[in-house]
Design an enzyme around this catalytic site. Structure first.
Site, PDB file in Angstrom:
ATOM      1  N   HIS A  82       0.943  -1.172   0.086  1.00  0.00           N
ATOM      2  CA  HIS A  82       0.163  -0.053   0.430  1.00  0.00           C
ATOM      3  C   HIS A  82       0.901   1.231   0.054  1.00  0.00           C
ATOM      4  O   HIS A  82       1.789   1.060   0.916  1.00  0.00           O
ATOM      5  CB  HIS A  82      -1.213   0.377   1.213  1.00  0.00           C
ATOM      6  CG  HIS A  82      -1.901   0.703   0.833  1.00  0.00           C
ATOM      7  ND1 HIS A  82      -2.792   1.621   0.735  1.00  0.00           N
ATOM      8  CD2 HIS A  82      -1.864   2.058   1.398  1.00  0.00           C
ATOM      9  CE1 HIS A  82      -3.284   2.903   0.893  1.00  0.00           C
ATOM     10  NE2 HIS A  82      -2.465   3.434   1.727  1.00  0.00           N
ATOM     11  N   ASP A 161     -15.409   2.933   6.609  1.00  0.00           N
ATOM     12  CA  ASP A 161     -13.761   3.992   6.344  1.00  0.00           C
ATOM     13  C   ASP A 161     -14.705   5.044   5.445  1.00  0.00           C
ATOM     14  O   ASP A 161     -14.343   6.288   5.965  1.00  0.00           O
ATOM     15  CB  ASP A 161     -13.590   3.075   5.720  1.00  0.00           C
ATOM     16  CG  ASP A 161     -11.776   4.722   5.672  1.00  0.00           C
ATOM     17  OD1 ASP A 161     -11.502   5.092   6.050  1.00  0.00           O
ATOM     18  OD2 ASP A 161     -11.295   4.793   4.411  1.00  0.00           O
ATOM     19  N   SER A 183      -7.564   4.515   8.350  1.00  0.00           N
ATOM     20  CA  SER A 183      -8.212   4.199   7.736  1.00  0.00           C
ATOM     21  C   SER A 183      -7.432   3.458   6.515  1.00  0.00           C
ATOM     22  O   SER A 183      -8.622   2.746   5.525  1.00  0.00           O
ATOM     23  CB  SER A 183      -8.605   5.781   6.972  1.00  0.00           C
ATOM     24  OG  SER A 183      -8.817   6.197   5.863  1.00  0.00           O
ATOM     25  N   LYS A 187      -9.211  -0.948   5.868  1.00  0.00           N
ATOM     26  CA  LYS A 187      -9.111  -1.547   3.781  1.00  0.00           C
ATOM     27  C   LYS A 187      -7.847  -2.601   4.270  1.00  0.00           C
ATOM     28  O   LYS A 187      -8.258  -3.210   3.126  1.00  0.00           O
ATOM     29  CB  LYS A 187      -9.237  -0.660   3.453  1.00  0.00           C
ATOM     30  CG  LYS A 187     -10.052   1.131   3.281  1.00  0.00           C
ATOM     31  CD  LYS A 187      -9.948   1.375   1.911  1.00  0.00           C
ATOM     32  CE  LYS A 187      -9.195   2.975   3.092  1.00  0.00           C
ATOM     33  NZ  LYS A 187      -8.936   4.407   2.647  1.00  0.00           N
TER      34      LYS A 187
HETATM   35  N1  URA Z   1      -5.308   7.607   2.580  1.00  0.00           N
HETATM   36  C1  URA Z   1      -6.081   7.178   3.540  1.00  0.00           C
HETATM   37  O1  URA Z   1      -6.866   5.661   2.858  1.00  0.00           O
HETATM   38  N2  URA Z   1      -7.026   7.100   4.585  1.00  0.00           N
HETATM   39  C2  URA Z   1      -6.391   8.538   4.817  1.00  0.00           C
HETATM   40  O2  URA Z   1      -6.577   8.903   6.019  1.00  0.00           O
HETATM   41  C3  URA Z   1      -5.577   8.979   3.824  1.00  0.00           C
HETATM   42  C4  URA Z   1      -4.790   8.498   3.433  1.00  0.00           C
END
Ligand code: URA
Length: 441
Positions: A82, A161, A183, A187
């Site tokens: 990520h 989220d 956040s 995911k």
């Molecule tokens: N990317 C995300 O998925 N969430 C955030 O809060 C900031 C960047």
């Protein structure tokens, strides 16, 4: 339990229990807690922070608000990567095939562009016919056969989220380290991979403007991942300069292909080798040194490139454009941006470079607007380069000539040219694991 009491507790700097967090997230998703109360809570977190136990509980609750993807149909270890978002960041297109060629599986769900940053799904959709929506069965099938697949993130992945992010976006609470950690990691946990490599960007084109903030965010995310039973490592990488030379969707696919064929830009290649080696390390392939050697071998042998071709074909894309990138549709108009003076480029406002690409049509004005896949820019000169007045700094590409004047002005402003050369910045600053921080620069 009352939301009012939970807001007060956080406002006063106390920690919430797992049960309280569970109540808050579940009731918010069910629309039983209004946005104004959740906004007050988010602002309290912004000022008071959250403990490690709280961020873990909140991440797990947000993850469980939707589908928890079950990847057990995939044979072998799965490793996710990520990036916290950048400009010219096409690393997923390069790393996926490399890691697959080294026998570790990559089952990746990616997002679309956000603000000035591009999204992997948009880049892949610049390949004619490429499908980013697959059934779960087809997704697993592609991963088992090719070793990697990238699809769009399902709408039901961590829906809490989505609701919280929309609220943060309008209440000045996006740039809270614990809230970003919750956040991102919610995911990642929902996506179901065994291991997670985090590429935390720092610099003018990133959320985290300083290395120290990036390390703090990385530590929180690594702790969440490890405490949730996933092997997690983070690299802190530079986003003070765009990565590589190409910004824009098909332009970035072209640069990814060049890199997989062994002749990509040095900065992009180095970051990709480091990221891929760390993914192999997480996947149990041995020491980092051994993993780096494996990465270089599959680039040199062409096996990594072959995996990209196979993945594109497996997902309905026309591999002719990958085998010969001259076949990508070209933007009808091109325009050079020239140096206004002689000297060394000492900095580039990376966020502005992303905005220029966006102004040329490579990003979306609204959620539903169309992307111009061939739009964007190619940087001919970057930080550290010497330029003479009138030299070409970059070529911009667009489908409408009238987009050039404003974009050119913005780009000229983004590039600083001075008499003295500045020291080169590192590409990778640190590596964060559950055991601590390894400074690399
Ligand atoms: N990317 C995300 O998925 N969430 C955030 O809060 C900031 C960047």
């Amino acid at each position: 339990m009352r939301m009012y009491d939970l807001i007060m507790k956080k406002r006063n700097g106390e920690s919430l229990t797992r049960e309280e967090i569970q109540f808050m997230i579940r009731e918010y998703v069910a629309d039983n807690i209004p946005d104004y109360q959740m906004s007050a809570f988010l602002m309290a977190v912004y000022f008071q922070g959250m403990s490690e136990e709280e961020t873990l509980a909140m991440t797990q609750e947000v993850a469980h608000s939707g589908e928890m993807v079950d990847l057990t149909a995939i044979q072998g270890v799965t490793v996710d990567k990520h990036s916290t978002g950048g400009v010219g960041d096409k690393t997923s297109l390069i790393i996926g095939p490399i890691v697959a060629a080294c026998d570790v599986k990559v089952a990746k769900m990616s997002g679309r562009g956000l603000g000035h940053t591009g999204g992997t799904v948009d880049k892949l959709e610049s390949i004619p016919g490429f499908q980013t929506t697959l059934t779960r069965e087809s997704f697993f099938d592609v991963v088992n056969k090719v070793g990697f697949s990238i699809i769009g993130q399902s709408g039901n992945l961590a829906p809490a989220d989505k609701k919280l992010y929309a609220l943060r976006d309008v209440t000045a609470t996006v740039d809270s380290i614990p809230l970003i950690a919750v956040s991102v990691m919610s995911k990642k946990l929902a996506a179901g991979n065994d291991c997670i490599l985090l590429d935390v960007k720092t610099g003018s084109g990133a959320f985290m403007k300083t290395v120290e903030d990036a390390i703090t965010l990385a530590k929180e995310m690594v702790a969440i991942g490890e405490n949730a039973g996933r092997k997690t490592v983070a690299l802190i990488t530079d986003m003070d300069i765009p990565l590589g030379h190409n910004i824009g969707n098909s332009l970035e696919v072209i640069e990814a292909v060049d890199t997989l064929r062994g002749h990509g830009p040095a900065d992009l290649t180095e970051v990709c080798v480091d990221l891929a080696a760390n993914m192999l390390f997480l996947g149990g392939k041995g020491s980092l040194t051994k993993c780096k050697t494996m990465v270089r071998e599959v680039i040199d042998s062409g096996e990594a490139f072959n995996r990209l071709v196979a993945m594109v074909e497996a997902q309905g894309g026309d591999s002719a454009v990958i085998l010969d990138t001259d076949k990508f549709a070209k933007a009808p108009y091109a325009h050079e941006v020239k140096a206004l003076k002689t000297g060394y480029i000492t900095s580039m406002d990376t966020e502005s470079c992303g905005i220029v690409s966006f102004m040329l049509g490579a990003g979306r004005e609204t959620k539903d607007s169309e992307i111009d896949y061939s739009a964007g820019l190619i940087l001919h000169k970057k930080v550290g380069d010497f330029v003479k007045e009138g030299d070409s700094l970059a070529t911009m590409y667009a489908s409408r000539e009238e987009l050039f004047p404003e974009a050119k002005k913005r780009y000229e402003k983004a590039v600083r040219i001075e008499d003295d050369r500045e020291d080169e910045k590192p590409l990778v600053y640190a590596r964060v694991t559950k055991d601590g921080i390894e400074r690399l620069a």
